[in-house]
Design an enzyme around this catalytic site. Sequence first.
Site, PDB file in Angstrom:
ATOM      1  N   SER A 105     -38.759 -27.614 -22.918  1.00  0.00           N
ATOM      2  CA  SER A 105     -37.595 -27.101 -22.167  1.00  0.00           C
ATOM      3  C   SER A 105     -37.814 -25.685 -21.660  1.00  0.00           C
ATOM      4  CB  SER A 105     -36.321 -27.188 -23.012  1.00  0.00           C
ATOM      5  OG  SER A 105     -36.502 -26.626 -24.291  1.00  0.00           O
ATOM      6  N   SER A 143       0.846  -1.194   0.000  1.00  0.00           N
ATOM      7  CA  SER A 143       0.000   0.000   0.000  1.00  0.00           C
ATOM      8  C   SER A 143       0.881   1.243   0.000  1.00  0.00           C
ATOM      9  CB  SER A 143      -0.916  -0.019   1.214  1.00  0.00           C
ATOM     10  OG  SER A 143      -0.129  -0.075   2.376  1.00  0.00           O
ATOM     11  N   VAL A 144       0.215   2.389  -0.074  1.00  0.00           N
ATOM     12  CA  VAL A 144       0.935   3.665  -0.130  1.00  0.00           C
ATOM     13  C   VAL A 144       1.922   3.779   1.035  1.00  0.00           C
ATOM     14  CG1 VAL A 144       0.648   6.144  -0.351  1.00  0.00           C
ATOM     15  CG2 VAL A 144      -1.218   4.626  -1.005  1.00  0.00           C
ATOM     16  N   LYS A 148      11.955   1.054   5.441  1.00  0.00           N
ATOM     17  CA  LYS A 148      11.918   2.094   6.480  1.00  0.00           C
ATOM     18  C   LYS A 148      12.832   1.737   7.646  1.00  0.00           C
ATOM     19  CE  LYS A 148       7.377   3.558   5.013  1.00  0.00           C
ATOM     20  NZ  LYS A 148       6.135   4.237   5.285  1.00  0.00           N
ATOM     21  N   THR A 175       1.647  -3.515  -8.404  1.00  0.00           N
ATOM     22  CA  THR A 175       0.230  -3.682  -8.067  1.00  0.00           C
ATOM     23  C   THR A 175      -0.112  -2.966  -6.773  1.00  0.00           C
ATOM     24  OG1 THR A 175       0.583  -5.736  -6.854  1.00  0.00           O
ATOM     25  CG2 THR A 175       0.185  -5.915  -9.205  1.00  0.00           C
ATOM     26  N   GLY A 179     -40.327 -24.093 -26.909  1.00  0.00           N
ATOM     27  CA  GLY A 179     -41.563 -23.311 -26.957  1.00  0.00           C
ATOM     28  C   GLY A 179     -42.695 -24.081 -26.275  1.00  0.00           C
TER      29      GLY A 179
END
Lengths: 301, 681
Positions: free
Chosen positions: B587, B68-69, B200, B145, B513
């Site tokens: 049917s 994610s961001v 980080k 992604t 039908g």
Amino acid sequence: MITYRKSHLEQLESEAIYVLREVAAQFERPVLLFSGGKDSISLVHLAQKAFWPGKFPFPLLHIDTGHNFPEAIQFRDWLARRVGCELIVRYVQDSIDRGRVVEETGAFASRNTLQTVTLLDALQELKVDAAIGGARRDEEKARAKERFFSHRDAFGQWDPKNQRPELWNLFNGRKNVGEHFRVFPLSNWTEMDVWQYIASEGIALPSLYFAHRRRVFRRGGMLMAETPFVTLLPGETPEERMVRFRTVGDATCTGAIESEATTVEEIIQETAALRITERGGRIDDQRSDAAMEDRKRQGYF
Amino acid sequence: MAAVRVSEAGKRAGGAAGALAEGARPQAAAAEGEWAEAPTDAVRLVAPSRTNDPYREMDLLRLSTAGSVDDGKSTLIGRLLYDTKSIFQDQLEAIEGASRRRGDDHLNLALLTDGLRAEREQNITIDVAYRYFATPKRKFIIADTPGHVQYTRNMVTGASTAELAIVLVDARKGVLTQSKRHGFISSLLGIPHIVVAVNKMDLVDYSEAVFERIAADYREFAEKLDVKDLVFIPISALKGDNVVERSARMPWYSGSTLLHYLETVSVGAERNLVDFRFPVQYVIRPHQDFRGFAGRVASGTVMAGEEVVVLPSGQRSRIRAIETPAGPLAEAVEGDSVVIRLEDELDVSRGDMIVRTMNLPTVGTRFEAIVCWLGVAPLDPSVSYVLQHTTRAVRAFVSRLHYRINVDTLHREPATTLGLNEIGRVEVTTSLPIFHDPFQQNRATGSFILVDPFTNVTVAAGMIRGEVRTAESVFGAAEATTSPDVVWEGWNIARERREARNGHKAGVLWLTGLSGAGKSTIARRLEERLFEAGCQTVLLDGDQLRHGLCGDLGFSAEDRRENIRRAGEVARLFFEQGALVVCTFVSPFREDRERVRALLPEGRFLEVYVSCALEECRRRDPKGLYARAARGEIPNFTGLDSPYEPPENPALVLETDRVSVEAAVTAILRLLEAAGLLRAR
């Protein structure tokens, strides 16, 4: 010795050929959008390889803005003759004459955006269900998300938020009547890959790509060719310099760079060292940060 | 003339081919001198670099990233691009300006990769984006992604072509659900190499203890997965530590930098070079003397002269030549796009597969698979989807859903459907056999997608586990479609051969039908006409079947369904014998008819709606059924107390209260011609 190792160019070539054959197999009336640039010239080369010893089963379609470098048109006609394929040309001038579009005015006037209307009209007229283009994902941010098989609705528009997922090499070309696909076999190629492929395969190009002397003037940080289609602003003084073009498009918005590169090898060396993107030489992209995305949504190449 | 010139080139290129090319030979393969004429100043000829081609030395690594961001994924990719000098001056200036306008105090490398306008506005990445960079040794393609709501769909898409996955972990937060999810999906999609980048590190004082704890946590989790190669690297994408340059701030770490690892990890080690599979993509037939099968070798290798068999027909032949414009190849290898010619003139078309006689894939119509649901509309077991597998497209439905997999806990959960982003274990039934291998052995022949036949959208990605074998999975379902002891042998004489002899294609014409609409009358006249025209034809009538084969069935919705299922299977048997099968069945349920459609190849099931107003049917009442139903003698009578669902998209509608029997028959014959089953006369 047999080696099973595949170089990046071999893999990219094989992938592009696979995509071209998928187009022929899945669609009824494909065309190859031919711009005269090195990407679409490479595409023609790949199409020849894909269907050899047969001919590739689609014509070339060129949308002619009328603002061309004469070399580009001469090259186009020579290539179509050489390859022995059908070449269809549709003119922006005709769209203007019919009142389909209104020409821009002023010093920055360009027919580049008008092309979209002529293109969509041509696709409709020719009942095209797949238009193969030479666009690459590395060219511009909005193109990074483009699919190989990119679906367009009945208005020719792209919906970037609603694209079909594309997995493995299973391409879904199913569509409803009136819709079409744009197909980009060179999606995974970079500018460098294309140049290396040209060198490796020995693909002829318009002479515009190689350094030559030409009268140019400076505008907005780039060099523009002096042509009958561009109005000079006060202070713009053309002078002759050694230049080459990195993209060959409409003469009103294609910038040249100063260069001494007269062979493909020298161009590759120069490209490796260049610090400006290829499309950085195009005024049309500089109109806003999202310029490309907006044009693509409307059906641009 | 091009043709003359090229024929010489063709001879020169190789005796075995000796083919006359219709198209001009592509430039690199052209004969010496062929390109010598420089036509105008506008054309610059380029000499191909034929020997020691320096541009064919680099290899290619495809990788995926997810996160994610907050994980700093965009920053990491921006860092890779920036430090490998893949960013151009104008791009850099653009993001410098944008960073200043946003009030960022540093160069915001994330801005390089967030492509679409909505992303820039909302600060999120919406879709899979592809990034490119290269070092002198290797070209890299990153499938980037996003990690928000659409995560699974996008991760699966990005992972499908990757050989390596970078899983990002925020050093401050440790191993979160999302990092596990990415690891799980990567292993599900058969990615052999996973790099866990602990990012980080600058915010945890470059602490070795923090790094080691995270690595231990992730290792424990990864034991449940099928990961061949798992590597941990401590980095700071923001500061550039251990991304491209070695960090002086983490002397305790002696492993590779991220880029060094990406540059040196072996690529292609997972390629399947054993099982030769060649799905035919396109038939190239420039003239009478050349018939080539174009395709990309999905796996394995093959040499000229080897004995092969073509699926599904089972016909054998030998490889006559492996053609390329530059001349014939001795051997074709996984990944090569080539043209194969066979010794014998066989009828081979797109969707067929050429394999070695002694190494066959599984051929079948039922298999087990893991599917990831990508569609907004949930999985509907009654829908017959289009299944794309290699170059083959067949109709298919999900015949069983065993369980759903919780991507966060990896637990199996009971489920009745799969929604967007959900993953489940299913059994799939196809209308025609596909030629498959387990995904774990062969990514190319073990993967498939499902496409919604109405919206044309790709709704699922699937990975084949294997055929349906266990008694439990065959018998467990109420309507097993094959007996466990029956081994499907394939048809002895291929339908195509029967069709060639008959002079027409096989097909199933399904007249549906209300009772009394005129189905049987039209069908009888039609059968006469077909028979007189020399066609092989069969009439399957609802009443006939109910006297014998379906004599045990009543008229409940369930029995009607079984009745139609049997009728469909019988029609299919006749179909495979090359017949034009005319079926007349009330049917009434759409779903039942769609199941029959799914049994047959696309374009071979033609639904004809024989439409007539109920009042008219009741007036005609040829068998006195409406009268009996009115007296209460027949419950669940269609049109009265049981519904009739008319076809949504029939091939033909015949309004028998308006058109004559002759006109109706003519209309059907036209339909058969238009569908390509009968030759137009």
